[in-house]
Design an enzyme around this catalytic site. Structure first.
Site, PDB file in Angstrom:
ATOM      1  N   PRO A   2     -19.124 -15.823 -17.157  1.00  0.00           N
ATOM      2  CA  PRO A   2     -19.568 -15.426 -18.500  1.00  0.00           C
ATOM      3  C   PRO A   2     -21.034 -15.003 -18.488  1.00  0.00           C
ATOM      4  O   PRO A   2     -21.855 -15.611 -17.811  1.00  0.00           O
ATOM      5  CB  PRO A   2     -19.379 -16.681 -19.349  1.00  0.00           C
ATOM      6  CG  PRO A   2     -19.065 -17.781 -18.423  1.00  0.00           C
ATOM      7  CD  PRO A   2     -18.711 -17.223 -17.091  1.00  0.00           C
ATOM      8  N   GLU A   3     -21.339 -13.958 -19.187  1.00  0.00           N
ATOM      9  CA  GLU A   3     -22.719 -13.500 -19.303  1.00  0.00           C
ATOM     10  C   GLU A   3     -23.238 -13.764 -20.711  1.00  0.00           C
ATOM     11  O   GLU A   3     -22.535 -14.302 -21.553  1.00  0.00           O
ATOM     12  CB  GLU A   3     -22.800 -12.010 -18.936  1.00  0.00           C
ATOM     13  CG  GLU A   3     -22.473 -11.771 -17.462  1.00  0.00           C
ATOM     14  CD  GLU A   3     -22.876 -10.379 -16.988  1.00  0.00           C
ATOM     15  OE1 GLU A   3     -23.761  -9.765 -17.610  1.00  0.00           O
ATOM     16  OE2 GLU A   3     -22.302  -9.916 -15.988  1.00  0.00           O
TER      17      GLU A   3
END
Ligand SMILES: [Zn+2]
Length: 293
Positions: A2-3
């Protein structure tokens, strides 16, 4: 992994059930995730009201009435589920597969809002830590983090100054968390494509000899803002559709212009190029050699 936009989406999904609610019980079902849980982890959480849920880079930060802050990182494969008596939802839809096997439910918060918040993490690179708010500045996990890409401090002048003496590639500079915090491989590829800059370009070319930002730096900062804001907006729409929890590939993927699109036609108007992939610093870089210079 996840960013920043995904973490921001998770924050917005958890906010309604966490903010203003009390953690009735906290449960750590194993001694560790990426790091061991602190011995007083549960004791410092139970009975505490969450006064606010914020984010710094890819960290979720829950402010507690006690003056502590619960720091949460999703790692590679971490995700949250919100379970209410009549409903179960996972905030946001993601590009990465999300596990639903309860064997990987490692942390549980029972909230006074009526919701159970479950942290699931098959690969266990995620972590949680309780820190006194007044000790955050000295916290090794946060120390040295550069500016928030969507914060006021991050602009072309600042980016040019940070890159002034850098002989590394632009791609590597943008992935350096000291230059800008929370950007990862996907959105760096997207921002470089959008600003028509080559991932191989030397980072120092963002700055004039006097240390002032070039037009490239201005274009790049604008592109970073746009790709992150678009992704957060897409995440917001996926929150509204949170009942559709079947697919592992989420809404975000559909808005990628270069990432994971090797061999496809470039979407830049009148470019006509083809998206290529190569390995850079151990990560896949996707780009269009024709319009990214
Ligand atoms: Zn192109």
């Amino acid at each position: 992994m996840p960013e920043l936009p995904e973490v921001e989406t998770v924050r917005r999904g958890l906010q309604p059930v966490m903010e203003g609610a009390k953690i009735l019980t906290a449960e750590a079902r194993r001694p560790d995730l990426r790091f061991p849980f602190q011995p007083d982890f549960v004791a410092r959480l139970q009975g505490q009201v969450v006064t606010g849920l914020g984010r710094r880079a890819k960290y979720l930060m829950a402010d507690l009435a006690s003056g502590d802050v619960l720091l949460m990182h999703l790692g590679m494969s971490g995700s949250f589920r919100v379970i209410k008596p009549d409903d179960e939802a996972a905030p946001g839809e993601f590009h990465y597969p999300r596990a639903k096997d309860s064997a990987h439910d490692h942390v549980l918060f029972r909230m006074s809002s009526g919701a159970d918040i479950v942290f699931n993490d098959p690969r266990r690179f995620g972590y949680m830590k309780v820190i006194a708010r007044n000790a955050l500045d000295e916290e090794p996990l946060l120390r040295g983090l550069g500016p928030e890409p969507l914060g006021n401090a991050f602009d072309a002048a600042m980016l040019a100054r940070s890159c002034q003496d850098k002989t590394t590639s632009l791609k590597a500079a943008l992935l350096d968390q000291r230059v800008v915090a929370g950007l990862g491989n996907i959105y760096v590829c997207e921002a470089l494509h959008r600003s028509h800059l080559s991932p191989r370009r030397i980072a120092a070319t963002l700055s004039t000899r006097k240390g002032e930002p070039t037009d490239h730096a201005k274009r790049l900062v604008g592109a970073i803002h746009t790709v992150l804001n678009d992704a957060i907006k897409a995440g917001g729409s996926s929150l509204r559709d949170h009942r559709q929890t079947t697919g592992e590939l989420g809404y975000f993927q559909h808005s990628f212009k270069v990432y994971d699109r090797e061999g496809e036609k470039c979407t830049t108007p009148r470019c006509g190029g083809t998206i290529k992939r190569f390995t850079q610093n151990g990560r896949s870089t996707f780009w269009c050699p024709k319009c990214q210079k």
